[in-house]
Design a protein around this motif. Structure first.
Motif, mmCIF file in Angstrom:
data_model
loop_
_atom_site.group_PDB
_atom_site.id
_atom_site.type_symbol
_atom_site.label_atom_id
_atom_site.label_comp_id
_atom_site.label_asym_id
_atom_site.label_seq_id
_atom_site.Cartn_x
_atom_site.Cartn_y
_atom_site.Cartn_z
ATOM 1 N N UNK A 45 40.998 23.960 22.095
ATOM 2 C CA UNK A 45 41.244 25.233 21.422
ATOM 3 C C UNK A 45 40.300 26.311 21.954
ATOM 4 N N UNK A 46 39.012 25.983 22.044
ATOM 5 C CA UNK A 46 38.044 26.947 22.564
ATOM 6 C C UNK A 46 38.322 27.254 24.037
ATOM 7 N N UNK A 47 38.712 26.219 24.797
ATOM 8 C CA UNK A 47 39.015 26.430 26.215
ATOM 9 C C UNK A 47 40.174 27.375 26.435
ATOM 10 N N UNK A 48 41.253 27.191 25.665
ATOM 11 C CA UNK A 48 42.411 28.073 25.817
ATOM 12 C C UNK A 48 42.129 29.464 25.255
ATOM 13 N N UNK A 49 41.230 29.553 24.279
ATOM 14 C CA UNK A 49 40.802 30.875 23.823
ATOM 15 C C UNK A 49 40.125 31.625 24.957
ATOM 16 N N UNK A 50 39.286 30.913 25.699
ATOM 17 C CA UNK A 50 38.583 31.528 26.825
ATOM 18 C C UNK A 50 39.560 31.932 27.933
ATOM 19 N N UNK A 51 40.459 31.008 28.310
ATOM 20 C CA UNK A 51 41.333 31.316 29.448
ATOM 21 C C UNK A 51 42.315 32.435 29.119
ATOM 22 N N UNK A 52 42.728 32.527 27.862
ATOM 23 C CA UNK A 52 43.614 33.642 27.519
ATOM 24 C C UNK A 52 42.837 34.949 27.399
ATOM 25 N N UNK A 53 41.561 34.864 27.046
ATOM 26 C CA UNK A 53 40.718 36.050 27.119
ATOM 27 C C UNK A 53 40.600 36.521 28.557
ATOM 28 N N UNK A 54 40.432 35.576 29.483
ATOM 29 C CA UNK A 54 40.362 35.912 30.904
ATOM 30 C C UNK A 54 41.682 36.473 31.413
ATOM 31 N N UNK A 55 42.776 36.016 30.810
ATOM 32 C CA UNK A 55 44.090 36.433 31.276
ATOM 33 C C UNK A 55 44.452 37.839 30.792
ATOM 34 N N UNK A 56 44.117 38.154 29.536
ATOM 35 C CA UNK A 56 44.599 39.413 28.954
ATOM 36 C C UNK A 56 43.604 40.552 29.046
ATOM 37 N N UNK A 57 42.354 40.264 29.455
ATOM 38 C CA UNK A 57 41.368 41.342 29.446
ATOM 39 C C UNK A 57 41.797 42.523 30.316
ATOM 40 N N UNK A 58 42.542 42.246 31.390
ATOM 41 C CA UNK A 58 42.990 43.337 32.247
ATOM 42 C C UNK A 58 44.000 44.237 31.540
ATOM 43 N N UNK A 59 44.745 43.688 30.570
ATOM 44 C CA UNK A 59 45.767 44.474 29.888
ATOM 45 C C UNK A 59 45.169 45.685 29.185
ATOM 46 N N UNK A 60 44.042 45.482 28.493
ATOM 47 C CA UNK A 60 43.383 46.590 27.827
ATOM 48 C C UNK A 60 42.476 47.350 28.793
ATOM 49 N N UNK A 61 41.749 46.596 29.627
ATOM 50 C CA UNK A 61 40.832 47.246 30.567
ATOM 51 C C UNK A 61 41.578 48.187 31.512
ATOM 52 N N UNK A 62 42.830 47.866 31.807
ATOM 53 C CA UNK A 62 43.618 48.709 32.702
ATOM 54 C C UNK A 62 43.728 50.136 32.163
ATOM 55 N N UNK A 63 43.823 50.260 30.846
ATOM 56 C CA UNK A 63 43.919 51.586 30.230
ATOM 57 C C UNK A 63 42.667 52.400 30.547
ATOM 58 N N UNK A 64 41.507 51.733 30.588
ATOM 59 C CA UNK A 64 40.254 52.428 30.891
ATOM 60 C C UNK A 64 40.021 52.569 32.392
ATOM 61 N N UNK A 65 40.599 51.673 33.177
ATOM 62 C CA UNK A 65 40.368 51.696 34.622
ATOM 63 C C UNK A 65 41.143 52.800 35.331
ATOM 64 N N UNK A 66 42.255 53.237 34.719
ATOM 65 C CA UNK A 66 43.142 54.189 35.390
ATOM 66 C C UNK A 66 42.781 55.618 34.993
ATOM 67 N N UNK A 67 42.679 56.483 35.991
ATOM 68 C CA UNK A 67 42.444 57.912 35.779
ATOM 69 C C UNK A 67 43.791 58.581 35.544
ATOM 70 N N UNK A 68 44.132 58.792 34.262
ATOM 71 C CA UNK A 68 45.469 59.278 33.925
ATOM 72 C C UNK A 68 45.732 60.696 34.403
ATOM 73 N N UNK A 69 44.696 61.477 34.677
ATOM 74 C CA UNK A 69 44.925 62.843 35.145
ATOM 75 C C UNK A 69 45.516 62.863 36.539
#
Length: 510
Positions: A45-69
């Motif tokens: 359970x803890x392992x899959x929590x970690x790997x899905x954290x690794x998998x989805x972090x880009x989904x939110x981080x992408x919003x901050x990584x992109x210069x929308x202007x």
């Protein structure tokens, strides 16, 4: 072969009906509380929590990584149908505030779609080899190395992004390559560890770490992005994965026979309950009968259909919350995570209920798997369709998305563990096969979403939700008609050969 303490589900003859298969007698059942198998499930359970954290972090981080202007839609493109910001929104002037010195990149919607899908290109490649090898050697090594490798690569994400989109695409594909071994390894481990009457609850408990990981990672990623900057997300998530692997290698084992912390009573109970199916499958596998198996293809199609909506939400929901609903990044991360809280709770509960229905002989294994899959897929489709008509209502949108993911999680006790019902000995390999096909939506869905929503309009997102809902319905129909809960003829193990394999394994471990 009947066990001294009762019966093994897996020893039932093929001519017996599913409803008449003998179950383990209650007085031979070893309690789960504080047991080695429950500890293993918690570690997973803890392992899959970690790997899905690794998998989805880009989904939110992408919003901050992109210069929308620098990624505004073309001048002739209409965005009239986009919703107004919610009352009191913090993102009126700068939706993605970053600490000074944090880089941002001019990636358009299509590029973002490809980067979101890059993970799954690598994920596709290791499913079948991992299922085959973990079924032969055992799954603990593959599980540990898969998480460790993915975590180490995640730390390099800021460096890859600074080098360009192509480098980041390659790195994400490599992360998928490492993580692709984890689910087949899990299935191979439970083929040797999970008594038949506990399969649903143990496997849904361990697998529900995926939803829990998404629930924790999405809001946490948003918070870290806004306070420390998006690069910190990848450093912290990668470090957590490396730390988990230390505990995994210290406490996990391939088989109850080789575990140093298990009691004799629990070990005997597991071995007797699983019966002749609890051994490795060797180098030779019945490839042609597998490929011609109708129940296996029912799992493949249903899993592909279910994964389309799951991966659509997993990778694209933060973008929808930003582009259409206009939530600030902290609210975006939290609200994008809410559906996964419900999914985590419902998937765990569905496993307990499914086992109870089977143990009490209310329904056969086949009926339970069909029922949970049918309810999960059709309910998920209905609420996805409802999102299309929620318009700009922030409350209705979040409610419908949450209900879709929550009730849809019932499939965790249905199609997602049906491999171990039809071929326990080859469960890891079968999950590798089904997950390979099931990962195709992870590649295609984010790219399709990018094309549908290129103009960032409500009309484009309606197409996204309706396509996902329609695909869910197709999966429900196919699985209900063609799936099975019985061990397939090509998966039957001769008792004598299995006993010899057990003896060899025991002598090697002593």
């Amino acid at each position: 072969m009947p066990s001294p303490n009762g019966y093994s589900i897996n020893s039932a003859s093929l001519d017996e009906s599913e409803d008449c298969q003998p179950l383990i007698e209650n007085d031979g059942v070893h309690p789960q509380c504080c047991s080695a198998r429950l500890n293993l499930a918690f570690l997973m359970f803890l392992g899959f929590s970690v790997v899905y954290g690794l998998r989805v972090n880009l989904s939110v981080a992408m919003v901050a990584m992109v210069n929308t202007t620098e990624t505004e839609p073309a001048q002739n493109t209409s965005v009239i149908s986009a919703c107004p910001p919610p009352a009191g929104s913090e993102n009126a002037s700068d939706p993605f505030p970053q600490p000074a010195g944090i880089p941002q990149y001019p990636w358009d919607s299509e590029t973002q779609g490809w980067l979101q899908g890059a993970f799954f290109f690598g994920y596709l490649c290791t499913q079948i080899p991992a299922g085959y090898l973990s079924g032969h050697y055992g799954g603990s090594l593959f599980m540990g190395l898969g998480v460790l490798g993915t975590a180490a690569l995640t730390v390099l994400t800021p460096l890859a992004a600074s080098m360009g989109a192509y480098w980041l695409f390659a790195l994400r594909a490599l992360e998928g390559f490492g993580e692709g071994v984890t689910f087949p390894a899990m299935m191979s481990l439970w083929a040797r560890w999970a008594p038949p009457l506990e399969r649903s609850r143990l496997m849904t408990l361990s697998g529900s770490g995926a939803s829990f990981g998404a629930f924790v990672a999405l809001p946490l990623t948003g918070y870290i992005c806004q306070t420390l900057g998006w690069p910190a997300v990848f450093y912290l998530c990668g470090g957590t994965g490396c730390l988990w692997s230390v505990f995994w290698f210290a406490f996990a084992s391939d088989d109850p026979r080789t575990n140093r912390r298990i009691s004799k009573e629990e070990r005997d109970y597991i071995i007797n309950a699983i019966g002749s199916q609890g051994t490795g499958h060797g180098w030779s596998v019945p490839v042609v009968p597998m490929l011609l198996s109708v129940p296996l293809w029912a799992i493949i199609i249903a899993q592909m259909c279910s994964n389309w909506s799951y991966y659509t939400l997993l990778t694209s929901l933060p973008t929808y919350m930003n582009d259409i609903m206009h939530f600030d990044i902290k609210s975006n991360g939290f609200l994008s995570a809410v559906p996964y809280l419900g999914a985590w709770l419902f998937s765990t509960l569905s496993g307990v209920v499914a086992d109870s229905l089977i143990e009490r002989k209310v329904f056969s294994v086949a009926v339970v798997r069909k029922l949970f899959t049918l309810i999960g897929l059709l309910s998920g489709a209905a609420f996805l369709g409802a999102v299309s008509y929620a318009g700009c209502s922030h409350i209705l949108t979040v409610t419908f998305l949450t209900l879709s993911a929550t009730i849809g999680a019932m499939t965790a006790a249905g199609v997602y563990i049906n491999q171990i019902d039809i071929a326990p000995r080859y469960a890891g390999l079968l999950l590798g096969i089904t997950n390979t096909f099931g990962t195709i939506p992870g590649v295609v869905a984010p790219i399709a979403t990018g094309y549908f929503t290129e103009d960032r309009t409500m009309a484009g997102w309606r197409k996204v939700f309706w396509v996902a809902a329609g695909i869910n319905v197709v999966g429900a129909i196919v699985f209900t008609i063609f799936s099975s809960g019985k061990i397939q003829p090509w998966a039957v193990v001769e008792d004598n050969a299995a006993e010899a394999e057990k003896d060899r394994n025991h002598s090697n471990s002593t």
